[in-house]
Design a protein around this motif. Structure first.
Motif, PDB file in Angstrom:
ATOM      1  N   VAL A  70       0.864  -1.175   0.000  1.00  0.00           N
ATOM      2  CA  VAL A  70       0.000   0.000   0.000  1.00  0.00           C
ATOM      3  C   VAL A  70       0.902   1.225   0.000  1.00  0.00           C
ATOM      4  CG1 VAL A  70      -1.675   1.326   1.346  1.00  0.00           C
ATOM      5  CG2 VAL A  70      -1.919  -1.166   1.146  1.00  0.00           C
ATOM      6  N   TYR A  71       1.878   1.228   0.910  1.00  0.00           N
ATOM      7  CA  TYR A  71       2.788   2.368   1.094  1.00  0.00           C
ATOM      8  C   TYR A  71       4.148   1.823   1.501  1.00  0.00           C
ATOM      9  CZ  TYR A  71       4.684   6.668   3.097  1.00  0.00           C
ATOM     10  OH  TYR A  71       5.471   7.751   3.381  1.00  0.00           O
ATOM     11  N   HIS A  72       5.215   2.404   0.932  1.00  0.00           N
ATOM     12  CA  HIS A  72       6.551   1.906   1.251  1.00  0.00           C
ATOM     13  C   HIS A  72       7.574   3.027   1.141  1.00  0.00           C
ATOM     14  CE1 HIS A  72      10.433  -0.102   0.188  1.00  0.00           C
ATOM     15  NE2 HIS A  72      10.071  -0.835   1.210  1.00  0.00           N
ATOM     16  N   THR A  73       8.479   3.076   2.118  1.00  0.00           N
ATOM     17  CA  THR A  73       9.659   3.928   1.999  1.00  0.00           C
ATOM     18  C   THR A  73      10.875   3.010   2.060  1.00  0.00           C
ATOM     19  OG1 THR A  73       9.814   4.344   4.374  1.00  0.00           O
ATOM     20  CG2 THR A  73       8.591   5.946   3.063  1.00  0.00           C
ATOM     21  N   GLN A  74      11.979   3.495   1.611  1.00  0.00           N
ATOM     22  CA  GLN A  74      13.178   2.668   1.490  1.00  0.00           C
ATOM     23  C   GLN A  74      13.649   2.119   2.824  1.00  0.00           C
ATOM     24  OE1 GLN A  74      15.775   5.404  -0.480  1.00  0.00           O
ATOM     25  NE2 GLN A  74      14.757   5.163  -2.433  1.00  0.00           N
ATOM     26  N   GLY A  75      13.085   0.980   3.205  1.00  0.00           N
ATOM     27  CA  GLY A  75      13.529   0.261   4.382  1.00  0.00           C
ATOM     28  C   GLY A  75      13.020   0.780   5.715  1.00  0.00           C
ATOM     29  N   THR A  76      12.153   1.808   5.747  1.00  0.00           N
ATOM     30  CA  THR A  76      11.744   2.326   7.052  1.00  0.00           C
ATOM     31  C   THR A  76      10.266   2.176   7.365  1.00  0.00           C
ATOM     32  OG1 THR A  76      11.373   4.568   6.241  1.00  0.00           O
ATOM     33  CG2 THR A  76      13.590   4.048   7.045  1.00  0.00           C
ATOM     34  N   ARG A  77       9.403   2.235   6.372  1.00  0.00           N
ATOM     35  CA  ARG A  77       7.967   2.133   6.649  1.00  0.00           C
ATOM     36  C   ARG A  77       7.295   1.287   5.579  1.00  0.00           C
ATOM     37  NH1 ARG A  77       6.011   8.051   6.639  1.00  0.00           N
ATOM     38  NH2 ARG A  77       7.591   8.130   5.049  1.00  0.00           N
ATOM     39  N   THR A  78       6.450   0.370   6.019  1.00  0.00           N
ATOM     40  CA  THR A  78       5.707  -0.474   5.099  1.00  0.00           C
ATOM     41  C   THR A  78       4.286  -0.644   5.603  1.00  0.00           C
ATOM     42  OG1 THR A  78       7.687  -1.729   4.488  1.00  0.00           O
ATOM     43  CG2 THR A  78       5.575  -2.763   4.044  1.00  0.00           C
ATOM     44  N   ARG A 159       6.723  -1.479  -3.823  1.00  0.00           N
ATOM     45  CA  ARG A 159       7.952  -1.127  -3.100  1.00  0.00           C
ATOM     46  C   ARG A 159       8.711  -0.084  -3.919  1.00  0.00           C
ATOM     47  NH1 ARG A 159       9.610  -4.038   1.127  1.00  0.00           N
ATOM     48  NH2 ARG A 159       8.663  -6.082   1.436  1.00  0.00           N
ATOM     49  N   ALA A 160       9.570   0.640  -3.254  1.00  0.00           N
ATOM     50  CA  ALA A 160      10.423   1.607  -3.944  1.00  0.00           C
ATOM     51  C   ALA A 160      11.340   0.908  -4.951  1.00  0.00           C
ATOM     52  CB  ALA A 160      11.243   2.407  -2.938  1.00  0.00           C
ATOM     53  N   THR A 161      11.565  -0.393  -4.770  1.00  0.00           N
ATOM     54  CA  THR A 161      12.401  -1.185  -5.679  1.00  0.00           C
ATOM     55  C   THR A 161      11.578  -1.780  -6.822  1.00  0.00           C
ATOM     56  OG1 THR A 161      12.097  -3.073  -4.199  1.00  0.00           O
ATOM     57  CG2 THR A 161      14.114  -1.772  -3.937  1.00  0.00           C
ATOM     58  N   HIS A 162      10.332  -1.365  -6.953  1.00  0.00           N
ATOM     59  CA  HIS A 162       9.440  -1.776  -8.044  1.00  0.00           C
ATOM     60  C   HIS A 162       9.112  -3.264  -8.020  1.00  0.00           C
ATOM     61  CE1 HIS A 162      10.333   2.240  -9.280  1.00  0.00           C
ATOM     62  NE2 HIS A 162      11.585   1.936  -9.515  1.00  0.00           N
ATOM     63  N   ASP A 163       8.649  -3.729  -6.886  1.00  0.00           N
ATOM     64  CA  ASP A 163       8.091  -5.076  -6.785  1.00  0.00           C
ATOM     65  C   ASP A 163       6.971  -5.034  -5.745  1.00  0.00           C
ATOM     66  OD1 ASP A 163       9.504  -4.919  -4.399  1.00  0.00           O
ATOM     67  OD2 ASP A 163      10.859  -6.561  -4.838  1.00  0.00           O
ATOM     68  N   SER A 164       6.357  -6.158  -5.475  1.00  0.00           N
ATOM     69  CA  SER A 164       5.225  -6.257  -4.540  1.00  0.00           C
ATOM     70  C   SER A 164       4.106  -5.286  -4.932  1.00  0.00           C
ATOM     71  CB  SER A 164       5.680  -6.019  -3.102  1.00  0.00           C
ATOM     72  OG  SER A 164       6.633  -6.977  -2.721  1.00  0.00           O
ATOM     73  N   TYR A 165       3.757  -5.290  -6.222  1.00  0.00           N
ATOM     74  CA  TYR A 165       2.742  -4.377  -6.748  1.00  0.00           C
ATOM     75  C   TYR A 165       1.365  -4.666  -6.150  1.00  0.00           C
ATOM     76  CZ  TYR A 165       6.064  -2.866 -10.281  1.00  0.00           C
ATOM     77  OH  TYR A 165       7.154  -2.341 -10.916  1.00  0.00           O
ATOM     78  N   PHE A 166       0.629  -3.616  -5.869  1.00  0.00           N
ATOM     79  CA  PHE A 166      -0.744  -3.723  -5.369  1.00  0.00           C
ATOM     80  C   PHE A 166      -1.663  -4.058  -6.536  1.00  0.00           C
ATOM     81  CE2 PHE A 166      -4.862  -2.221  -3.896  1.00  0.00           C
ATOM     82  CZ  PHE A 166      -4.873  -2.664  -2.583  1.00  0.00           C
ATOM     83  N   ASN A 167      -2.546  -5.033  -6.352  1.00  0.00           N
ATOM     84  CA  ASN A 167      -3.496  -5.424  -7.380  1.00  0.00           C
ATOM     85  C   ASN A 167      -4.895  -5.094  -6.879  1.00  0.00           C
ATOM     86  OD1 ASN A 167      -5.070  -6.585  -9.343  1.00  0.00           O
ATOM     87  ND2 ASN A 167      -3.964  -8.528  -9.374  1.00  0.00           N
ATOM     88  N   GLY A 168      -5.393  -3.924  -7.250  1.00  0.00           N
ATOM     89  CA  GLY A 168      -6.709  -3.499  -6.806  1.00  0.00           C
ATOM     90  C   GLY A 168      -6.818  -1.990  -6.826  1.00  0.00           C
ATOM     91  N   CYS A 169      -7.790  -1.497  -6.103  1.00  0.00           N
ATOM     92  CA  CYS A 169      -8.057  -0.064  -6.068  1.00  0.00           C
ATOM     93  C   CYS A 169      -7.868   0.492  -4.664  1.00  0.00           C
ATOM     94  CB  CYS A 169      -9.488   0.218  -6.518  1.00  0.00           C
ATOM     95  SG  CYS A 169      -9.793  -0.193  -8.236  1.00  0.00           S
ATOM     96  N   MET A 170      -7.462   1.765  -4.613  1.00  0.00           N
ATOM     97  CA  MET A 170      -7.348   2.505  -3.353  1.00  0.00           C
ATOM     98  C   MET A 170      -8.129   3.800  -3.501  1.00  0.00           C
ATOM     99  SD  MET A 170      -3.325   2.359  -2.357  1.00  0.00           S
ATOM    100  CE  MET A 170      -2.321   0.962  -2.816  1.00  0.00           C
ATOM    101  N   ALA A 171      -8.785   4.202  -2.419  1.00  0.00           N
ATOM    102  CA  ALA A 171      -9.512   5.471  -2.417  1.00  0.00           C
ATOM    103  C   ALA A 171      -9.453   6.077  -1.018  1.00  0.00           C
ATOM    104  CB  ALA A 171     -10.968   5.266  -2.828  1.00  0.00           C
ATOM    105  N   GLU A 172      -9.475   7.380  -0.969  1.00  0.00           N
ATOM    106  CA  GLU A 172      -9.526   8.143   0.283  1.00  0.00           C
ATOM    107  C   GLU A 172      -8.472   7.688   1.301  1.00  0.00           C
ATOM    108  OE1 GLU A 172     -14.255   9.028  -0.200  1.00  0.00           O
ATOM    109  OE2 GLU A 172     -13.601   8.204   1.675  1.00  0.00           O
ATOM    110  N   VAL A 173      -7.232   7.569   0.842  1.00  0.00           N
ATOM    111  CA  VAL A 173      -6.134   7.157   1.717  1.00  0.00           C
ATOM    112  C   VAL A 173      -5.597   8.381   2.455  1.00  0.00           C
ATOM    113  CG1 VAL A 173      -3.833   6.128   1.799  1.00  0.00           C
ATOM    114  CG2 VAL A 173      -5.560   5.217   0.237  1.00  0.00           C
ATOM    115  N   TYR A 174      -5.473   8.247   3.762  1.00  0.00           N
ATOM    116  CA  TYR A 174      -5.012   9.330   4.634  1.00  0.00           C
ATOM    117  C   TYR A 174      -3.947   8.762   5.557  1.00  0.00           C
ATOM    118  CZ  TYR A 174      -5.207  12.885   8.320  1.00  0.00           C
ATOM    119  OH  TYR A 174      -4.885  13.856   9.246  1.00  0.00           O
ATOM    120  N   PHE A 175      -2.760   9.385   5.566  1.00  0.00           N
ATOM    121  CA  PHE A 175      -1.672   8.959   6.445  1.00  0.00           C
ATOM    122  C   PHE A 175      -1.073  10.207   7.068  1.00  0.00           C
ATOM    123  CE2 PHE A 175       2.927   7.308   6.600  1.00  0.00           C
ATOM    124  CZ  PHE A 175       2.758   6.829   7.883  1.00  0.00           C
ATOM    125  N   ALA A 176      -1.123  10.298   8.378  1.00  0.00           N
ATOM    126  CA  ALA A 176      -0.622  11.490   9.065  1.00  0.00           C
ATOM    127  C   ALA A 176       0.280  11.072  10.217  1.00  0.00           C
ATOM    128  CB  ALA A 176      -1.784  12.330   9.579  1.00  0.00           C
TER     129      ALA A 176
END
Length: 182
Positions: A70-78, A159-176
């Protein structure tokens, strides 16, 4: 608490879903093979913190038994739907040591139905909550009282390394980061 504060939002959005996407908005459709969004540079001025909120609507179109970001940063948040078909949050501190890790207890596989995932955490208080479709659903592995690193490049849908692709839809995503609802 998060259930009380956000339950009204869940009920309101669920009541107005019209088949277009969660809440009647047009979702972002990820094809599971190459579609993703990236933020290439670091987030200048973002503060590392011990608290955070997340909310999003997801429709899983495939990828069962495979990790989907869903969301990924280089080695710190998944934030992902892992290979065990559970929603999973795994974040690291400044040194790269995991300090927040939890999954859903239940599994979620591809379906035409929308799934609402809401989570909140406060590492200084040693607490985390996750609600899926308005029901508490969390198995906590790690809660360590240290700041989560938030300042690295990020991607949504892979992933930032271009793998583990999400297969589906996302809507109204909020991360704070730096916010919390008890």
């Amino acid at each position: 608490n998060i259930r009380t504060e956000l339950r009204g939002v869940i009920m309101t959005v669920a009541a107005i879903m019209m088949g277009v996407g969660a809440g009647g908005v047009n979702p972002v459709d990820f094809n599971g093979t190459s579609a993703y969004m990236a933020r290439g540079s670091s987030f200048t001025g973002v503060s590392n913190s011990k608290t955070g909120l997340f909310s999003g609507w997801f429709r899983l179109d495939g990828g069962d038994a495979a990790e989907m970001m869903v969301y990924h940063t280089q080695g710190t948040r998944t934030i992902s739907r892992n290979a065990s078909n559970q929603f999973q949050f795994t974040f690291n501190d400044i040194a790269g040591t995991p300090n927040l890790s939890f999954t859903s207890s239940n599994t979620y596989v591809s379906s035409a139905s929308w799934i609402n995932v809401q989570a909140a955490w406060d590492l200084s208080a040693g607490t985390a909550q996750m609600y899926i479709n308005g029901v508490s659903d969390i198995a906590i592995t790690t809660l360590t009282n240290s700041n989560i690193r938030h300042d690295l490049p990020a991607s949504v849908g892979a992933r930032a390394t271009h793998d583990s692709y999400f297969n589906g839809c996302m809507a109204e995503v909020y991360f704070a980061q730096g916010q919390y609802l008890d």
